[in-house]
Design a protein around this motif. Structure first.
Motif, mmCIF file in Angstrom:
data_model
loop_
_atom_site.group_PDB
_atom_site.id
_atom_site.type_symbol
_atom_site.label_atom_id
_atom_site.label_comp_id
_atom_site.label_asym_id
_atom_site.label_seq_id
_atom_site.Cartn_x
_atom_site.Cartn_y
_atom_site.Cartn_z
ATOM 1 N N THR A 30 0.809 -1.225 0.000
ATOM 2 C CA THR A 30 0.000 0.000 0.000
ATOM 3 C C THR A 30 0.840 1.271 0.000
ATOM 4 O O THR A 30 0.318 2.348 -0.282
ATOM 5 C CB THR A 30 -0.958 0.020 1.220
ATOM 6 O OG1 THR A 30 -0.173 -0.073 2.412
ATOM 7 C CG2 THR A 30 -1.954 -1.112 1.152
ATOM 8 N N GLN A 31 2.132 1.157 0.283
ATOM 9 C CA GLN A 31 3.012 2.322 0.306
ATOM 10 C C GLN A 31 3.643 2.599 -1.063
ATOM 11 O O GLN A 31 4.392 3.553 -1.223
ATOM 12 C CB GLN A 31 4.128 2.125 1.342
ATOM 13 C CG GLN A 31 3.619 1.892 2.758
ATOM 14 C CD GLN A 31 2.755 3.038 3.260
ATOM 15 O OE1 GLN A 31 3.159 4.187 3.206
ATOM 16 N NE2 GLN A 31 1.560 2.723 3.733
ATOM 17 N N TRP A 138 3.440 -6.208 -5.926
ATOM 18 C CA TRP A 138 2.075 -6.580 -6.318
ATOM 19 C C TRP A 138 2.047 -8.057 -6.663
ATOM 20 O O TRP A 138 2.993 -8.577 -7.279
ATOM 21 C CB TRP A 138 1.636 -5.763 -7.524
ATOM 22 C CG TRP A 138 0.205 -5.996 -7.945
ATOM 23 C CD1 TRP A 138 -0.890 -5.339 -7.483
ATOM 24 C CD2 TRP A 138 -0.272 -6.932 -8.924
ATOM 25 N NE1 TRP A 138 -2.018 -5.817 -8.112
ATOM 26 C CE2 TRP A 138 -1.657 -6.792 -8.993
ATOM 27 C CE3 TRP A 138 0.341 -7.881 -9.737
ATOM 28 C CZ2 TRP A 138 -2.456 -7.546 -9.848
ATOM 29 C CZ3 TRP A 138 -0.435 -8.651 -10.580
ATOM 30 C CH2 TRP A 138 -1.826 -8.470 -10.639
ATOM 31 N N HIS A 172 -4.838 0.883 -7.762
ATOM 32 C CA HIS A 172 -5.582 2.119 -7.503
ATOM 33 C C HIS A 172 -6.501 2.491 -8.657
ATOM 34 O O HIS A 172 -7.215 3.471 -8.579
ATOM 35 C CB HIS A 172 -4.624 3.269 -7.193
ATOM 36 C CG HIS A 172 -3.746 2.953 -6.011
ATOM 37 N ND1 HIS A 172 -4.249 2.760 -4.747
ATOM 38 C CD2 HIS A 172 -2.420 2.744 -5.938
ATOM 39 C CE1 HIS A 172 -3.245 2.470 -3.930
ATOM 40 N NE2 HIS A 172 -2.133 2.451 -4.622
#
Length: 175
Positions: A30-31, A138, A172
């Motif tokens: 997430t970073q 990912w 995203h």
């Protein structure tokens, strides 16, 4: 009219069960800013470990390349991300009870009310690693029935697996 509905019920059930989908799960850091990744290359060290034929590896890599290219990324000798893959498979057994409307008619001497089928379920892992940090950023995992009946069907199934997984990348840009 009622008999007509009963005739179409098994056909609809067959169509629904024969269209096996790919179940997809993704995970990501997430970073990470995924907008920074514009180029990719395949991580040969990781891909060589995948327990499948070289032909299937090529099919998967071509499908991944097509998906990433369609997302605006380009293949490069100095990539932002490295793409690796891994596969697993296992034999599955499906038991279907074919009772009519939930009832078994003991005077019916047709086929057995229970059918057993066997198929191979495959899992494809697609990993994207940050090329500079050599860290996983990912991962997409797709699981579904495999097709081995013909080269064309196998290739189409691989493309379907990859497309279903890659629809989740970048994380995203969800629908």
């Amino acid at each position: 009219m009622k008999n007509l509905k009963l005739l179409f019920l098994p056909i609809v059930a067959l169509l629904i069960t024969s269209c096996s989908s790919v179940r997809v799960v993704t995970d990501y850091d997430t970073q990470t800013d995924f907008n920074q990744y514009k180029t990719f290359a395949f991580y040969k060290t990781g891909i060589d470990k995948a327990p499948i034929s070289d032909l299937d590896k090529k099919r998967i890599m071509r499908a991944i390349e097509a998906e990433l290219t369609a997302k605006g990324m380009t293949k490069s000798a100095t990539p932002d991300v490295l793409v690796s893959l891994f596969t697993k498979s296992r034999e599955r057994i499906n038991v279907n009870d074919n009772f009519y409307g939930g009832f078994y008619y003991p005077w019916y001497y047709g086929p057995s009310p229970v059918t057993v089928s066997q198929y191979t379920e495959g899992t494809l892992f697609i990993d994207l690693l940050d090329a500079n940090k050599k860290e996983l950023v990912w991962q997409g995992i797709g699981t579904g029935a495999l097709s081995t009946s013909s080269v064309e069907r196998k290739e189409a199934r691989i493309k379907e697996f990859v497309a279903e997984i890659m629809v989740e990348y970048p994380p995203h840009a969800k629908k």
